[in-house]
Scaffold this motif. Sequence first.
Motif, PDB file in Angstrom:
ATOM      1  N   MET A   1      31.916  51.377   1.970  1.00  0.00           N
ATOM      2  CA  MET A   1      30.828  50.736   1.232  1.00  0.00           C
ATOM      3  C   MET A   1      30.820  51.267  -0.206  1.00  0.00           C
ATOM      4  O   MET A   1      30.974  52.461  -0.430  1.00  0.00           O
ATOM      5  CB  MET A   1      29.488  51.041   1.901  1.00  0.00           C
ATOM      6  CG  MET A   1      28.347  50.293   1.269  1.00  0.00           C
ATOM      7  SD  MET A   1      26.762  50.668   2.022  1.00  0.00           S
ATOM      8  CE  MET A   1      26.507  52.324   1.458  1.00  0.00           C
ATOM      9  N   SER A   2      30.683  50.375  -1.125  1.00  0.00           N
ATOM     10  CA  SER A   2      30.572  50.782  -2.524  1.00  0.00           C
ATOM     11  C   SER A   2      29.228  50.326  -3.072  1.00  0.00           C
ATOM     12  O   SER A   2      28.566  49.467  -2.488  1.00  0.00           O
ATOM     13  CB  SER A   2      31.706  50.174  -3.350  1.00  0.00           C
ATOM     14  OG  SER A   2      32.937  50.672  -2.884  1.00  0.00           O
ATOM     15  N   LEU A   3      28.850  50.922  -4.178  1.00  0.00           N
ATOM     16  CA  LEU A   3      27.561  50.603  -4.774  1.00  0.00           C
ATOM     17  C   LEU A   3      27.781  50.028  -6.164  1.00  0.00           C
ATOM     18  O   LEU A   3      28.576  50.560  -6.949  1.00  0.00           O
ATOM     19  CB  LEU A   3      26.692  51.855  -4.861  1.00  0.00           C
ATOM     20  CG  LEU A   3      26.395  52.539  -3.529  1.00  0.00           C
ATOM     21  CD1 LEU A   3      25.668  53.856  -3.754  1.00  0.00           C
ATOM     22  CD2 LEU A   3      25.566  51.637  -2.635  1.00  0.00           C
ATOM     23  N   LEU A   4      27.060  48.956  -6.423  1.00  0.00           N
ATOM     24  CA  LEU A   4      27.199  48.321  -7.735  1.00  0.00           C
ATOM     25  C   LEU A   4      26.499  49.176  -8.803  1.00  0.00           C
ATOM     26  O   LEU A   4      27.005  49.347  -9.897  1.00  0.00           O
ATOM     27  CB  LEU A   4      26.568  46.927  -7.666  1.00  0.00           C
ATOM     28  CG  LEU A   4      27.121  45.860  -8.576  1.00  0.00           C
ATOM     29  CD1 LEU A   4      28.624  45.730  -8.385  1.00  0.00           C
ATOM     30  CD2 LEU A   4      26.446  44.519  -8.277  1.00  0.00           C
ATOM     31  N   TYR A   5      25.344  49.678  -8.478  1.00  0.00           N
ATOM     32  CA  TYR A   5      24.588  50.539  -9.408  1.00  0.00           C
ATOM     33  C   TYR A   5      24.263  51.855  -8.694  1.00  0.00           C
ATOM     34  O   TYR A   5      23.142  52.062  -8.214  1.00  0.00           O
ATOM     35  CB  TYR A   5      23.298  49.855  -9.855  1.00  0.00           C
ATOM     36  CG  TYR A   5      23.519  48.464 -10.375  1.00  0.00           C
ATOM     37  CD1 TYR A   5      24.171  48.244 -11.588  1.00  0.00           C
ATOM     38  CD2 TYR A   5      23.103  47.354  -9.649  1.00  0.00           C
ATOM     39  CE1 TYR A   5      24.399  46.960 -12.056  1.00  0.00           C
ATOM     40  CE2 TYR A   5      23.315  46.071 -10.110  1.00  0.00           C
ATOM     41  CZ  TYR A   5      23.971  45.881 -11.314  1.00  0.00           C
ATOM     42  OH  TYR A   5      24.189  44.619 -11.768  1.00  0.00           O
ATOM     43  N   PRO A   6      25.250  52.732  -8.598  1.00  0.00           N
ATOM     44  CA  PRO A   6      25.050  53.943  -7.759  1.00  0.00           C
ATOM     45  C   PRO A   6      23.943  54.862  -8.242  1.00  0.00           C
ATOM     46  O   PRO A   6      23.388  55.621  -7.469  1.00  0.00           O
ATOM     47  CB  PRO A   6      26.417  54.640  -7.825  1.00  0.00           C
ATOM     48  CG  PRO A   6      27.110  54.071  -8.996  1.00  0.00           C
ATOM     49  CD  PRO A   6      26.574  52.697  -9.208  1.00  0.00           C
ATOM     50  N   TRP A   7      23.578  54.776  -9.527  1.00  0.00           N
ATOM     51  CA  TRP A   7      22.547  55.692 -10.025  1.00  0.00           C
ATOM     52  C   TRP A   7      21.209  55.474  -9.339  1.00  0.00           C
ATOM     53  O   TRP A   7      20.419  56.404  -9.202  1.00  0.00           O
ATOM     54  CB  TRP A   7      22.397  55.543 -11.541  1.00  0.00           C
ATOM     55  CG  TRP A   7      23.488  56.269 -12.259  1.00  0.00           C
ATOM     56  CD1 TRP A   7      24.516  55.715 -12.968  1.00  0.00           C
ATOM     57  CD2 TRP A   7      23.698  57.678 -12.298  1.00  0.00           C
ATOM     58  NE1 TRP A   7      25.339  56.686 -13.438  1.00  0.00           N
ATOM     59  CE2 TRP A   7      24.863  57.918 -13.048  1.00  0.00           C
ATOM     60  CE3 TRP A   7      23.013  58.756 -11.770  1.00  0.00           C
ATOM     61  CZ2 TRP A   7      25.353  59.185 -13.276  1.00  0.00           C
ATOM     62  CZ3 TRP A   7      23.510  60.023 -11.997  1.00  0.00           C
ATOM     63  CH2 TRP A   7      24.661  60.224 -12.747  1.00  0.00           C
ATOM     64  N   PHE A   8      20.956  54.242  -8.922  1.00  0.00           N
ATOM     65  CA  PHE A   8      19.709  54.006  -8.191  1.00  0.00           C
ATOM     66  C   PHE A   8      19.696  54.825  -6.897  1.00  0.00           C
ATOM     67  O   PHE A   8      18.673  55.377  -6.504  1.00  0.00           O
ATOM     68  CB  PHE A   8      19.563  52.521  -7.861  1.00  0.00           C
ATOM     69  CG  PHE A   8      19.047  51.707  -9.012  1.00  0.00           C
ATOM     70  CD1 PHE A   8      17.738  51.846  -9.446  1.00  0.00           C
ATOM     71  CD2 PHE A   8      19.864  50.805  -9.669  1.00  0.00           C
ATOM     72  CE1 PHE A   8      17.260  51.113 -10.500  1.00  0.00           C
ATOM     73  CE2 PHE A   8      19.397  50.071 -10.734  1.00  0.00           C
ATOM     74  CZ  PHE A   8      18.093  50.221 -11.157  1.00  0.00           C
ATOM     75  N   PHE A   9      20.854  54.871  -6.248  1.00  0.00           N
ATOM     76  CA  PHE A   9      20.917  55.605  -4.987  1.00  0.00           C
ATOM     77  C   PHE A   9      20.765  57.108  -5.229  1.00  0.00           C
ATOM     78  O   PHE A   9      20.058  57.791  -4.490  1.00  0.00           O
ATOM     79  CB  PHE A   9      22.235  55.314  -4.269  1.00  0.00           C
ATOM     80  CG  PHE A   9      22.310  55.942  -2.907  1.00  0.00           C
ATOM     81  CD1 PHE A   9      21.519  55.481  -1.860  1.00  0.00           C
ATOM     82  CD2 PHE A   9      23.148  57.012  -2.665  1.00  0.00           C
ATOM     83  CE1 PHE A   9      21.570  56.067  -0.614  1.00  0.00           C
ATOM     84  CE2 PHE A   9      23.205  57.605  -1.423  1.00  0.00           C
ATOM     85  CZ  PHE A   9      22.412  57.131  -0.399  1.00  0.00           C
ATOM     86  N   TRP A  10      21.429  57.599  -6.289  1.00  0.00           N
ATOM     87  CA  TRP A  10      21.279  59.026  -6.577  1.00  0.00           C
ATOM     88  C   TRP A  10      19.832  59.361  -6.922  1.00  0.00           C
ATOM     89  O   TRP A  10      19.314  60.410  -6.539  1.00  0.00           O
ATOM     90  CB  TRP A  10      22.209  59.459  -7.714  1.00  0.00           C
ATOM     91  CG  TRP A  10      23.657  59.203  -7.450  1.00  0.00           C
ATOM     92  CD1 TRP A  10      24.570  58.630  -8.290  1.00  0.00           C
ATOM     93  CD2 TRP A  10      24.388  59.493  -6.248  1.00  0.00           C
ATOM     94  NE1 TRP A  10      25.795  58.539  -7.679  1.00  0.00           N
ATOM     95  CE2 TRP A  10      25.718  59.067  -6.425  1.00  0.00           C
ATOM     96  CE3 TRP A  10      24.042  60.051  -5.030  1.00  0.00           C
ATOM     97  CZ2 TRP A  10      26.692  59.208  -5.444  1.00  0.00           C
ATOM     98  CZ3 TRP A  10      25.007  60.188  -4.046  1.00  0.00           C
ATOM     99  CH2 TRP A  10      26.307  59.768  -4.263  1.00  0.00           C
ATOM    100  N   ALA A  11      19.178  58.462  -7.640  1.00  0.00           N
ATOM    101  CA  ALA A  11      17.768  58.683  -7.972  1.00  0.00           C
ATOM    102  C   ALA A  11      16.921  58.711  -6.709  1.00  0.00           C
ATOM    103  O   ALA A  11      16.004  59.540  -6.564  1.00  0.00           O
ATOM    104  CB  ALA A  11      17.280  57.593  -8.914  1.00  0.00           C
ATOM    105  N   SER A  12      17.227  57.822  -5.766  1.00  0.00           N
ATOM    106  CA  SER A  12      16.457  57.808  -4.518  1.00  0.00           C
ATOM    107  C   SER A  12      16.695  59.087  -3.719  1.00  0.00           C
ATOM    108  O   SER A  12      15.798  59.564  -3.023  1.00  0.00           O
ATOM    109  CB  SER A  12      16.803  56.579  -3.685  1.00  0.00           C
ATOM    110  OG  SER A  12      18.086  56.725  -3.110  1.00  0.00           O
ATOM    111  N   CYS A  13      17.907  59.616  -3.825  1.00  0.00           N
ATOM    112  CA  CYS A  13      18.181  60.900  -3.146  1.00  0.00           C
ATOM    113  C   CYS A  13      17.292  61.995  -3.745  1.00  0.00           C
ATOM    114  O   CYS A  13      16.778  62.858  -3.022  1.00  0.00           O
ATOM    115  CB  CYS A  13      19.650  61.276  -3.281  1.00  0.00           C
ATOM    116  SG  CYS A  13      20.732  60.262  -2.273  1.00  0.00           S
ATOM    117  N   GLY A  14      17.126  61.956  -5.059  1.00  0.00           N
ATOM    118  CA  GLY A  14      16.245  62.933  -5.701  1.00  0.00           C
ATOM    119  C   GLY A  14      14.806  62.787  -5.238  1.00  0.00           C
ATOM    120  O   GLY A  14      14.130  63.769  -4.940  1.00  0.00           O
TER     121      GLY A  14
END
Lengths: 294, 401
Positions: free
Chosen positions: B1-14
């Motif tokens: 699985m790849s992410l088009l806008y991965p920064w959103f996911f990293w932000a959600s991890c935070g």
Amino acid sequence: MAEPAHRLDPEDGRLLDAVRGLRWQAARPPRRTVSGAHVSRYLGPSAELNEYRPYRQGDEVRRIDWKLLARTDRAYIRLAQDYSRTPTLFCLDASASMGWPVATQGKWRQARQIALGLAAAARAAGDPVGLTVKDSSGDITLPMEGRPGTLHTVARLLQGVTPGGSAAYRLPHTPRAQHRLVVIGDFLGEEAEIARLIALTGEIVERGGEVLAIHVVAQEELAPERRARALFDVEDPSYRRNFDATGLGEYRNRFGAWRADLARRFRRRGADFTLVQTSEPPAVAVRRIVGWLS
Amino acid sequence: MSLLYPWFFWASCGVAAGVAALHLISWELREPVPFPTLRFVPEREVIAAELNFRLSDVKLLLLRLAIVLLLGLALAQPFWVAPDSEARVVLVDVSAAVARDDAWRERVDEAAAGADTVIAYAEAPRRIEADALDAAFAAGDSAPLALAGNLSAALAAAIREGELLKNQAETVSLTILSPFPLAGFDAATNRLRTLWPGPLETLRVPAAEAADMTEVLGATSLTLHWDGAAGPSGESPWQLRAAPDRAEGMLTPVATLIAPFERKWQLADPDAPGLRVIANWLDGAPAAVERIEDGVRRTFLGFAISDEDNVALRPSFERFHDWLDDPARVHSGVTPVDDMELARLLQSDPESAEEVDPEETEIRITPAAPWVLLLAIVLALAEPALRRVLADRRELTGDSP
């Protein structure tokens, strides 16, 4: 002699070993009541002649030394040194506050051991001992006993006590002369009860008795933890206060002033008052008290 | 699985870490403890609380973490691609600057083989099918050719195609077949290149000879007609605009002119036969056209240079003017840049990439994102219910939170 059915707690056994040979002499020579080991305040009719004195109106006629009367034609009364006993009643506070600290029951253990140690010293002096305790389950009473095995009875009774409730002392209704009353507790009960106890003290002393008040204080009461805590009263859980290091100084001042006032009130009525901390070894405390009072 | 806008996911991890911390760290009132000499404790405002590091409400925590992470995942636009898969976009320069011989065709065929998208570009890029290159080039031959391919326009088209292919492959590579004439570059080329996220390969093909260029243009002499003026036949391709306006610059095959121009002409018939646009305003409208009449290359300019401004003094205009005056100078415009210059012009400059206005980028939604978002919303709706259930249970058992 029959072996007592009750086996002593090892801790009690060690204490009795430690105070073996300790005799609790009466602080004041008692008047003659029942013959015992203490030198009586009065000269009586015993065989141990001490002196003669002229017969006075009111003296018992049977105490006239008839042989001396026949020789001298004068009536003399024969006087001899009398010995008496000091029955000792232990009155212990077994209210909930004595069961603190909850984990160790430190105050109650100390009170129990001191009572047993003093009872042993009193028995060694030939005095009968009695016991009254009011605990969570009711009253425990041991009438004055001077027989062998009394100490085991005292130890067994005290071992069965579980501190609880708010009523502190089961006091004798009428003060008896020539008795020794030993009150052991933390005196944290109702002020009315303390006042009644002090009044009884005065009556006992007036009737020639002795009163010893032993104030048992836990080390944790003298120096509480400094961290902030919510506290509730042992005997009234609805009474709560928060506590931290900022209130420590004021707490110590108040507690110290109250202890000083309590001691002053007892002593003013002729009682002996001493403080025992839970950190003090019971045998040391017993020897200190007996040595001081004797 | 790849992410088009991965920064959103990293932000959600935070955010999830913060939620976990809130469940882990709590101020709790201390359990009241018995104290026999409480009567001597002064009455004061004391907060008898302590910092606890104990995980509380694990079920609620897991649900909240799932909500936050799913929300982040939905915003990050997940999509499935085969690992190590690669999509290819091929840009083929078909301008007059290219020597379109058999060797060139072979290289084009070779590059286009297996490509996902083939884009031919001269003036304007157009997508062509890889298996129909012959037909596509034949159609291109009949149309008027630009002197040099507009690489910026081609890159923009490639970026659009690359965005589409991003969901289908892990990497999208770009191959450019061109002689890379200087005229093909402009100010936007480097910036557009930085927008290409994947690898970029340049395949240099032979440039057209000068004679070929002249032949293609089919002219031996030149006539300039400024400011909408008509030719000898009295016919002008221009007509007056209803409302003259200003243009901020002009794109020509040999130079980009950035200067204010008064724009009062427009083409009367943009589809007139034989008419070829040789310069455009920055908004894409024709600024200059030419037509070959009887072997004469007639250039009709839809603007004038006034004596008051200094546009005529600029090197870019001088180059453009020389090119207009002397068709032979056209060769200087289509002279291929050397390899070092090419590397400089097509280098990826991260600073330029950061200057891209986010509003200009198109937000795309992958097929999986709505479903993930729906799941997150369902869990979010279930959270209050779970909280209530746990509170009721706690009340029944008498446990402290």
